[in-house]
Design a protein around this motif. Sequence first.
Motif, PDB file in Angstrom:
ATOM      1  N   HIS A 169      13.521   2.633   9.895  1.00 15.51           N
ATOM      2  CA  HIS A 169      13.789   2.634  11.284  1.00 15.51           C
ATOM      3  C   HIS A 169      15.085   3.214  11.589  1.00 15.51           C
ATOM      4  O   HIS A 169      15.247   3.983  12.719  1.00 15.51           O
ATOM      5  CB  HIS A 169      13.557   1.210  11.866  1.00 15.51           C
ATOM      6  N   ARG A 172      15.019   6.907  11.775  1.00 18.19           N
ATOM      7  CA  ARG A 172      14.077   7.499  12.733  1.00 18.19           C
ATOM      8  C   ARG A 172      14.470   8.647  13.598  1.00 18.19           C
ATOM      9  O   ARG A 172      15.329   8.843  13.767  1.00 18.19           O
ATOM     10  CB  ARG A 172      13.452   6.328  13.567  1.00 18.19           C
ATOM     11  N   ALA A 226      12.953  -4.568  13.930  1.00 15.11           N
ATOM     12  CA  ALA A 226      12.950  -3.217  13.667  1.00 15.11           C
ATOM     13  C   ALA A 226      11.976  -2.842  12.692  1.00 15.11           C
ATOM     14  O   ALA A 226      11.413  -1.714  12.507  1.00 15.11           O
ATOM     15  CB  ALA A 226      14.583  -2.805  13.460  1.00 15.11           C
ATOM     16  N   GLN A 230       9.001  -0.089  12.905  1.00 12.35           N
ATOM     17  CA  GLN A 230       8.797   1.024  11.950  1.00 12.35           C
ATOM     18  C   GLN A 230       7.196   0.877  11.316  1.00 12.35           C
ATOM     19  O   GLN A 230       6.918   2.036  10.991  1.00 12.35           O
ATOM     20  CB  GLN A 230       9.964   1.117  11.144  1.00 12.35           C
TER      21      GLN A 230
END
Length: 274
Positions: A169, A172, A226, A230
Amino acid sequence: MTAFAPDWLYLREPADAAARAAELLDPLREYLDDEVVIRDLGCGTGSLGRWLAARLPGPQHWILHDHDAELLDRARASLPETALDGSPVDVVTEQGDVTALRAADLAGTSLVTASALLDLLTKDEVTALATAIVEAGCAALLVLSVTGRVELSPADPLDAAVAAAFNAHQRRITGGRRLLGPNAVDVAATVFGRLGATVVRAASAWRLGPDQAELQRQWLTGWVGAAVEQLPELRPVTDVYLQRRLEMAAAGELHAVIHHGDLLVLPPSLEVAA
């Protein structure tokens, strides 16, 4: 750039202060002149300024950069008025995008600082910032970038899966930008080195014990949240995992070490004192 709530920034400030690599300050003091201009990028509420201004001697002129006007107001009002040796500290603010800064913007700056910033940037943004710093002849103290390693005690079989999803994440793509996340320290050190600067690295881990239960709670909630964002397929197991971890934190049974990295960068013509 990501926006952070002031309450979160204040809550984490003691952990940040304890984690920062104070051993980098001796070579920094050796480099700095008697009077310095310090630009703090992504200053938030001014946590780094509150920590650093009182640890450096001599008159200091701080320029606080952030995109958030409310945070700038809070930061400007909260920095110490005097340096380590009693010299005056004055503060001004500049609102704007720190990724747009170039060498000309840093003219006259002695030191560029940032806390928990590099991992929010892309490789191109870190390269542009490093180039600006080196071309302007500034030193830099860039601290508390996540490195992706988390140690929880007692351990849980799901720790590794949550950590891996969280790290993904952090890397990302958002708004067309691929964030560096845990790669930020390595990338920045490499870029500065290729530009000829002297780079000193140091570890700076949060060490959260039972006396920091609220910080543990908020960090855990964000960390797991998070990870699930993800990798949504984790949710069935992480709901129970998070509840279990939160109960341990509330009971004073959890210890967490969240690893970060700090960088001291000195201009190419200078070397760190032995």
